[in-house]
Design an enzyme around this catalytic site. Structure first.
Site, PDB file in Angstrom:
ATOM      1  N   ALA A  13       0.816  -1.285   0.019  1.00  0.00           N
ATOM      2  CA  ALA A  13      -0.047  -0.104  -0.086  1.00  0.00           C
ATOM      3  C   ALA A  13       0.879   1.287  -0.099  1.00  0.00           C
ATOM      4  CB  ALA A  13      -0.962   0.035   1.346  1.00  0.00           C
ATOM      5  N   ASP A 181      -3.203  -7.757 -16.528  1.00  0.00           N
ATOM      6  CA  ASP A 181      -2.410  -7.415 -17.766  1.00  0.00           C
ATOM      7  C   ASP A 181      -2.906  -6.040 -17.911  1.00  0.00           C
ATOM      8  OD1 ASP A 181      -1.590  -6.870 -20.368  1.00  0.00           O
ATOM      9  OD2 ASP A 181      -0.732  -8.445 -20.777  1.00  0.00           O
ATOM     10  N   HIS A 182      -2.638  -5.174 -17.459  1.00  0.00           N
ATOM     11  CA  HIS A 182      -3.490  -3.743 -17.805  1.00  0.00           C
ATOM     12  C   HIS A 182      -3.637  -3.258 -18.891  1.00  0.00           C
ATOM     13  CE1 HIS A 182       0.279  -1.485 -18.368  1.00  0.00           C
ATOM     14  NE2 HIS A 182      -0.317  -0.457 -18.815  1.00  0.00           N
ATOM     15  N   HIS A 244       1.735  -7.913 -22.841  1.00  0.00           N
ATOM     16  CA  HIS A 244       0.743  -6.922 -23.488  1.00  0.00           C
ATOM     17  C   HIS A 244       0.768  -7.257 -24.870  1.00  0.00           C
ATOM     18  CE1 HIS A 244       1.144  -4.947 -19.686  1.00  0.00           C
ATOM     19  NE2 HIS A 244       2.172  -4.415 -19.852  1.00  0.00           N
ATOM     20  N   LYS A 350       4.961   8.346 -28.021  1.00  0.00           N
ATOM     21  CA  LYS A 350       4.391   7.450 -27.344  1.00  0.00           C
ATOM     22  C   LYS A 350       3.158   6.879 -27.703  1.00  0.00           C
ATOM     23  CE  LYS A 350       2.499   5.583 -23.370  1.00  0.00           C
ATOM     24  NZ  LYS A 350       2.645   4.251 -22.764  1.00  0.00           N
TER      25      LYS A 350
HETATM   26  C1  BG6 Z   1       4.088  -1.844 -18.081  1.00  0.00           C
HETATM   27  C2  BG6 Z   1       5.601  -2.085 -18.197  1.00  0.00           C
HETATM   28  O1  BG6 Z   1       3.555  -3.073 -17.970  1.00  0.00           O
HETATM   29  O2  BG6 Z   1       3.639  -1.225 -19.038  1.00  0.00           O
HETATM   30  C3  BG6 Z   1       6.081  -0.581 -18.411  1.00  0.00           C
HETATM   31  O3  BG6 Z   1       6.177  -2.822 -17.169  1.00  0.00           O
HETATM   32  C4  BG6 Z   1       5.518  -0.011 -19.493  1.00  0.00           C
HETATM   33  O4  BG6 Z   1       7.684  -0.627 -18.943  1.00  0.00           O
HETATM   34  C5  BG6 Z   1       4.072   0.118 -19.240  1.00  0.00           C
HETATM   35  O5  BG6 Z   1       5.997   1.604 -19.550  1.00  0.00           O
HETATM   36  C6  BG6 Z   1       3.518   0.813 -20.417  1.00  0.00           C
HETATM   37  O6  BG6 Z   1       2.004   0.998 -20.021  1.00  0.00           O
HETATM   38  P1  BG6 Z   1       1.334   2.037 -20.564  1.00  0.00           P
HETATM   39  O7  BG6 Z   1      -0.105   1.868 -20.234  1.00  0.00           O
HETATM   40  O8  BG6 Z   1       1.675   3.697 -20.144  1.00  0.00           O
HETATM   41  O9  BG6 Z   1       1.194   2.003 -22.094  1.00  0.00           O
END
Ligand code: BG6
Length: 498
Positions: A13, A181-182, A244, A350
């Site tokens: 946390a 896995d976001h 990802h 990006k």
């Molecule tokens: C993470 C990686 O899972 O995803 C990072 O560990 C990376 O290295 C990040 O920067 C990228 O996520 P996003 O959502 O910013 O594209």
């Protein structure tokens, strides 16, 4: 919507993820009345802290990172009440027994019926111990549901992932485990499924008869920041590709699921991973994969250091900060269609984008003399822009009508993130809410993780033999020249990202 309420345990946390993502996500869910008042958050970390100090941390994190930053005193007081902190040494079982007592008090106070969600924002080597101690400490002895949410990295290779999986599955059942896995929480990644399966236009063309190639780019401008020590061991391959990138690829390539049911969808994703052609030898890897590392460079006039000069990085490091590859999904739908994927740190922009390049019409027959026709492109923009962009050919209205119209590419652009007042939920908000509701669609199942590792391990083994194939690119560029050659050899090119 949250019948019976729930307690969220946040292990780690005081860490970065809690601060940047989890507290703001909980606040958004609260603001949008998705979790009501029957919830409590217990923050856990080793460091001693009072509840007041913990709540101050939460307040600051919302101010800095939440989508809704404005919060008045009445709302804040009501929200803050739900947060409690306890200092816990995860190696000490006695602490878990005390945690259980504290939890019972909190549950009684908020009238929560024993539903418990354990979020491990911790290094994976602690997952096993925590799972075991949760059980031995009595925390799983309630009538409600128990769910374990864990962060990547899930292992370092197939073997370590399997060991980790055994540790947690000796306590939690597969359907109680939510592996994050976001990228799967991102709006446009979830939209891939809707786009594909709700439009008459795409599905009939979504195959090797009409698609020339698929390109997936995940470029980042950041370097490794403060994470040098972690990144040295993972590189782009383990940090981005194993999870990802392969997940995005499965969403693009999967067959329509029989129903919109988590297991039906994940079954289809697994089939894609099974069809992914495995590399057979080091030569095979070198032919299809490019790894790179950034050297010093400049961006917008600002000097940027080389990867080897970053803190925590070995000055002779051969870690990959860039990865590009040509992959094949060997099934009926995709036979012969190359999937080009690339990701890297310190690139020019990006951006996360998927480009579907369609095969050209027989241009020689019609507009050949005046034009080189551009192929149709469907571009799915995931991040930071969200939207869909379709490039097609049309007559240039300004061209002279001398019998051969001039053909130019025009864009049909749906920019979701440009919509006025649009405030897209963060990936973590969706995923946390899904976990609370018990919907595991956008979490990775063990067989997916395992197959992804088996694919990655072949590449890692080939790279381990020697590092002579490592290429270099200046920070701020679009990666090594070899990445462009990978497509040029097939008569293709990376389409510039938007
Ligand atoms: C993470 C990686 O899972 O995803 C990072 O560990 C990376 O290295 C990040 O920067 C990228 O996520 P996003 O959502 O910013 O594209």
């Amino acid at each position: 919507n949250l019948n019976g309420g729930a307690v969220f345990f946040i292990f780690g946390a005081t860490g970065d993820l809690a601060k940047r993502k989890l507290f703001p996500a909980i606040f958004s869910l609260y603001r949008e009345r998705k979790i009501g008042e029957k919830f409590a958050v217990i923050g856990l970390a080793r460091r001693p802290k009072t509840n007041e100090q913990f709540r101050d941390d939460v307040y600051r994190s919302i101010q800095e990172f939440a989508r809704y930053k404005k919060i008045d005193d009445v709302e804040w007081t009501a929200f803050a009440e739900h947060f409690t902190y306890m200092s816990l040494d995860i190696n000490n079982l006695e602490g878990f027994r005390q945690l259980n007592e504290l939890t019972q008090q909190v549950e009684a106070r908020f009238n929560i019926a024993g539903n418990r969600l354990f979020y491990l924002a911790l290094a994976p080597e602690h997952f096993g111990t925590v799972a075991e101690h949760l059980k031995a400490g009595g925390l799983l002895e309630t009538d409600g549901w128990h769910r374990l949410v864990i962060e990547k990295p899930f292992g370092y290779d197939q073997h370590s992932a399997a060991v980790l999986n055994e540790e947690i599955t000796s306590v939690f059942k597969e359907d109680e485990i939510y592996r994050i896995d976001h990228y799967l929480g991102k709006e446009m990644v979830q939209n891939i499924e809707v786009l594909r399966f709700s439009n008459a236009l795409f599905e009939p063309l979504w195959n090797n008869k009409y698609i020339a190639n698929v390109q997936i780019t995940m470029s980042e401008t950041v370097g490794v920041e403060e994470r040098g020590a972690y990144y040295e061991k993972s590189g782009a391959l383990r940090d981005m590709v194993q999870n990802h990138m392969l997940q995005m690829l499965t969403m693009i390539a999967m067959e329509p699921p029989s129903r919109l049911h988590p297991e039906a969808i994940r079954d289809e994703k697994v089939k894609v991973l099974r069809s992914l052609r495995r590399f057979q030898s080091r030569e095979d890897v070198l032919k299809h994969v490019v790894r790179g590392q950034y050297t010093a460079g400049t961006k917008d006039g600002k000097a940027m250091p080389a990867y080897r000069e970053e803190p925590g990085v070995n000055p002779a490091s051969v870690t990959d900060t860039f990865f590009a590859a040509k992959l094949y999904v060997d099934n009926f739908r995709w036979a012969g269609v190359p999937f080009y994927i690339r990701t890297g740190k310190r690139l020019a922009t990006k951006s996360t984008e998927v480009v579907i390049e369609f095969k050209n019409v027989p241009e020689r027959m019609y507009f050949a003399e005046k034009n080189r026709l551009e192929p149709n492109l469907l571009v799915i923009r995931v991040n930071p822009m969200e939207g869909i962009y379709f490039k097609m050919n049309a007559k240039n209205p300004e061209s002279n009508n001398d019998g051969q119209p001039e053909v130019i590419p025009v864009a049909v652009d749906f920019c979701q993130s440009c919509r006025v007042g649009y405030n897209t939920p963060e990936a973590y908000e969706r995923l946390l809410y899904d976990a609370v509701r018990g919907d595991s669609t956008y979490f990775t199942r063990w067989d997916e993780v395992s197959l992804a590792w088996q694919f990655i391990d072949r590449i890692a083994e080939a790279w381990n033999e020697d590092s002579s194939d490592l290429t270099y690119y200046p920070a701020g560029s679009w990666g090594p020249e070899e990445s462009h050659q990978l497509l040029a050899r097939d008569g293709f090119k990376w389409w510039p990202v938007q």
